[in-house]
Design a protein around this motif. Structure first.
Motif, PDB file in Angstrom:
ATOM      1  N   LEU A   1       0.821  -1.229   0.000  1.00 11.30           N
ATOM      2  CA  LEU A   1       0.000   0.000   0.000  1.00 11.30           C
ATOM      3  C   LEU A   1       0.852   1.276   0.000  1.00 11.30           C
ATOM      4  CD1 LEU A   1      -2.911  -0.987   2.426  1.00 11.30           C
ATOM      5  CD2 LEU A   1      -2.938  -0.915  -0.055  1.00 11.30           C
TER       6      LEU A   1
ATOM      7  N   GLN B   1       1.437   2.769  -3.323  1.00 12.18           N
ATOM      8  CA  GLN B   1       0.322   3.314  -4.086  1.00 12.18           C
ATOM      9  C   GLN B   1       0.386   4.850  -4.124  1.00 12.18           C
ATOM     10  OE1 GLN B   1      -1.547   1.141  -5.771  1.00 12.18           O
ATOM     11  NE2 GLN B   1      -0.184  -0.346  -4.781  1.00 12.18           N
TER      12      GLN B   1
ATOM     13  N   SER C   1      -4.482   8.388   0.816  1.00 12.59           N
ATOM     14  CA  SER C   1      -5.114   7.624   1.896  1.00 12.59           C
ATOM     15  C   SER C   1      -4.581   6.194   1.940  1.00 12.59           C
ATOM     16  CB  SER C   1      -6.627   7.630   1.728  1.00 12.59           C
ATOM     17  OG  SER C   1      -6.953   7.206   0.445  1.00 12.59           O
ATOM     18  N   LEU C   2      -4.370   5.593   0.738  1.00 14.89           N
ATOM     19  CA  LEU C   2      -3.841   4.226   0.708  1.00 14.89           C
ATOM     20  C   LEU C   2      -2.419   4.197   1.262  1.00 14.89           C
ATOM     21  CD1 LEU C   2      -5.014   2.777  -2.728  1.00 14.89           C
ATOM     22  CD2 LEU C   2      -5.790   2.150  -0.461  1.00 14.89           C
TER      23      LEU C   2
END
Lengths: 81, 606
Positions: free
Chosen positions: B143, B146, B150-151
């Motif tokens: 993650l 990414q 938010s991720l």
């Protein structure tokens, strides 16, 4: 499904994408309400006997408010469409 | 000097330890991984601090009990009192919360840290925690790569927790293996001497690791395998609580006076609580036993008892301090003051910018906005005096014709001197700070920051234009030629009206008043432009002013026009776009240039 799409669908299912929109709508509605109240007050004042200078100022304010109400309605229509 | 000696000494001791004991290496690696986990976790929470956390902070700190509750909850969730402290220092620095609320948050955060001890003692030491760490790390790192903020934030939080768990696992394993070769418990010291020695070790360990949380986890890991005695563990916990304030004091050195005061409060609170705990040690241990019995903790479960002790001792400290918070605030305000010489006093400096605010983009933005407002307040003073007007008359409800009649001074004020003392330095600092803050910001934030920079430039330009305008304004506003005198006084009157309206916009909460006054200001700027409305042509044609006067008036009306434009732009950015209710709609609700033209045309027709 890409992560972006997944996040989008989560946002949609939780109604998060409308959150911002509804906040904006609420702000515009509040502002329009205040502007209309102000417009009414000016119209009432204009009906009274007042000095020429004051009358000119109130008319100018009325012109501005009318345009602002028009702009507010336009924003609201855009948000509702 | 101390820092220069400290770092090499720690490195040498560590290297020696690694050389003689592989188990020590494992424990140290555990501590390092744990600390890295805390940093990663903080990074994750920072990703979510773009407004939400700050909004909650502002709304949850209006009462002392709310501040304490906020400090407790956020620290318990984030497992990091340092992030909460950084946020608190930044908010105090930005003038968004007061010192009393800040102290409340720190007190709450102190209790919040005890949840770490409970988690470690109740969960971390009982299950194979590394089994949870591995998937968290794997998911977390994916993650982190990414693009979505938010991720990325979730990734950092997962990875942070993974590292925390992994660190705990290594510490626990290291101590278990270490026990087979060296029994540290045999080095335990009893009595008051032991208490003081272990408090000292606790302080030192926390200062070195820069985290009381890590120290307490280390203490629990050592206690769980019997490498330290329960009594010594209690002393180490008190030491960790003092050590953490030293970390906060060092951290506050780069912060402004409010940050220093908060660190001072933190230091006083923790040291006094520690002293009271030492004096009442036997009584506290007795109460811990009663509570442990009551909640069903086994007699030999020293790790959970330590968690009870940690909580009891910190809650006791908070309860003890609550009645004295106002006195503590007064004491800190009296003792910690900004140093300034007489020469410096005449030079105004920044009020809100401080390096601790650079930690979070939203806080950087808040302090830059506040500082820009400060710059405008100074500019307001200069422009008013430059126009030979009195400030208090402008912000009053006095009729504008009277405001113009009441002069500020018989002679022209030195705008250059004002500019050097009250504008130049602050403007330079804002630009420098903005450039540094920009490196931590998202593209959207950078765009907002760019507008703020432009607003600052507008303020400076308005001051410079006032300087140009002042020369003839002083001369002609006392001229024997009534026509030129009237024109210059009209310029003063129009600008006084604008300054008054901006002052109302800055102080009102009514959005309709804001947009009405700003729209009106835009309209008047165009309406009163003597080049556009034909006034100047009239005066020349009728021979009412000389050619020299006409040239001056033409130039000066252009300066006045620019001052108005710049101040309107600035007010739009600072007071409309930065208003939470108006942010997204303000621009569209203001009347456009075309609409202004249509109003003016209507008037001409009528």
């Amino acid at each position: 499904m890409s992560i972006k799409k997944f996040m989008q669908s989560v946002r949609e299912s939780l109604g998060l994408s409308d959150f911002e929109k509804s906040g904006k709508k609420k702000s515009v509605k509040n502002l329009l309400k205040k502007l209309r109240n102000r417009e009414d007050k000016i119209l009432k004042s204009l009906k009274k006997k007042i000095e020429k200078k004051e009358k000119k100022e109130l008319k100018e304010e009325l012109d501005i408010i009318s345009l602002q109400i028009k702009n507010g309605k336009k924003i609201l229509d855009k948000l509702n469409s | 000097m101390l820092r220069k000696i400290l770092l090499p000494s720690i490195l040498i001791i560590l290297a020696y330890g690694f050389w003689i004991s592989p188990d020590f290496k494992e424990i140290s690696a555990g501590v390092a991984i744990f600390l890295f986990g805390m940093l990663t976790l903080e990074e994750g929470f920072k990703a979510f601090s773009g407004g939400t956390l700050e909004k909650i902070l502002q709304k949850s700190t209006d009462k002392l009990y709310k501040s304490i509750g906020f400090g407790f909850v956020t620290t318990a969730i984030m497992q990091s009192s340092s992030l909460v402290s950084v946020l608190t220092i930044s908010f105090i620095g930005a003038g968004l919360i007061g010192l009393t609320q800040g102290i409340g948050i720190i007190l709450g955060a102190n209790i919040g840290t005890t949840t770490g001890a409970w988690l470690m003692a109740g969960f971390g030491l009982k299950v194979k925690i590394s089994a949870y760490a591995m998937p968290m790390l794997a998911f977390g790192v994916i993650l982190i790569f990414q693009k979505a903020k938010s991720l990325k934030g979730i990734g950092y939080i997962l990875a942070g927790l993974g590292f925390l768990f992994l660190g705990i696992h290594y510490m626990k394993d290291g101590f278990e293996a270490f026990k087979e070769t060296v029994d540290l418990a045999s080095l335990g010291v009893d009595g008051f001497k032991g208490l003081l020695i272990y408090i000292g070790i606790g302080i030192l360990a926390t200062v070195v690791m820069q985290s009381s949380h890590a120290t307490i986890v280390l203490i629990l890991a050592a206690l769980s395998v019997g490498q330290i005695t329960y009594d010594n563990a209690l002393a180490l916990t008190i030491g960790a609580n003092i050590g953490t304030t030293i970390t906060a004091v060092i951290g506050s050195l780069s912060s402004n006076i409010d940050g220093k005061r908060l660190a001072g409060a933190h230091f006083i609170f923790n040291v006094v609580t520690a002293v009271v705990a030492v004096v009442l040690m036997n009584q506290i241990i007795y109460v811990v036993e009663i509570i442990s019995d009551f909640i069903g903790i086994a007699n030999d479960n020293h790790t959970l008892k330590l968690a009870v002790f940690d909580s009891l001792f910190k809650i006791m400290g908070v309860l003890m301090f609550i009645p004295f918070i106002d006195k503590l605030v007064n004491f800190l305000n009296r003792t910690l003051k900004t140093k300034s010489s007489k020469a410096e006093d005449s030079f105004d400096s920044v009020k809100y910018l401080n390096d601790s605010a650079l930690e979070l983009p939203s806080i950087s933005m808040a302090v830059i906005t506040k500082e820009t407002t400060h710059l405008y307040e100074n500019a307001f003073e200069i422009i008013t005096h430059g126009l030979n007007l009195q400030r208090h008359n402008i912000v009053s409800s006095m009729p504008l014709d009277e405001v113009v009649e009441k002069e500020y001074s018989k002679e022209a004020v030195d705008i250059d001197d004002f500019y050097n003392r009250k504008i130049k330095g602050i403007y330079g600092e804002i630009i420098d700070f903005s450039t540094r803050a920009q490196s931590h910001m998202s593209p959207e934030d950078i765009e907002t920051l760019y507008k703020l920079k432009l607003a600052n430039r507008d303020i400076v330009e308005a001051v410079k234009d006032t300087k140009h305008l002042q020369k003839n304004l002083v001369k002609y506003s006392k001229s024997t030629n009534e026509h030129i005198k009237a024109q210059y006084n009209t310029i003063r009157r129009d600008l006084a009206e604008l300054l008054r309206n901006i002052n109302i916009i800055a102080t009102t909460d009514e959005e309709d008043v804001m947009i009405m006054l700003l729209s009106k200001a835009k309209l008047h700027t165009k309406k009163y432009d003597i080049l556009a409305n034909g006034t100047l042509d009239n005066l020349i044609r009728k021979g009412l002013i000389t050619n020299e006067m006409a040239t001056s008036l033409m130039n000066d009306s252009a300066y006045a026009y620019d001052i108005s434009k710049n101040l309107i732009e600035m007010a739009n950015v600072i007071f409309i776009e930065n208003n939470s209710e108006m942010k997204s709609i303000g621009e569209d609700m203001l009347i456009s240039d075309d609409e202004i033209d249509s109003i003016l045309e209507q008037k001409e027709v009528s």
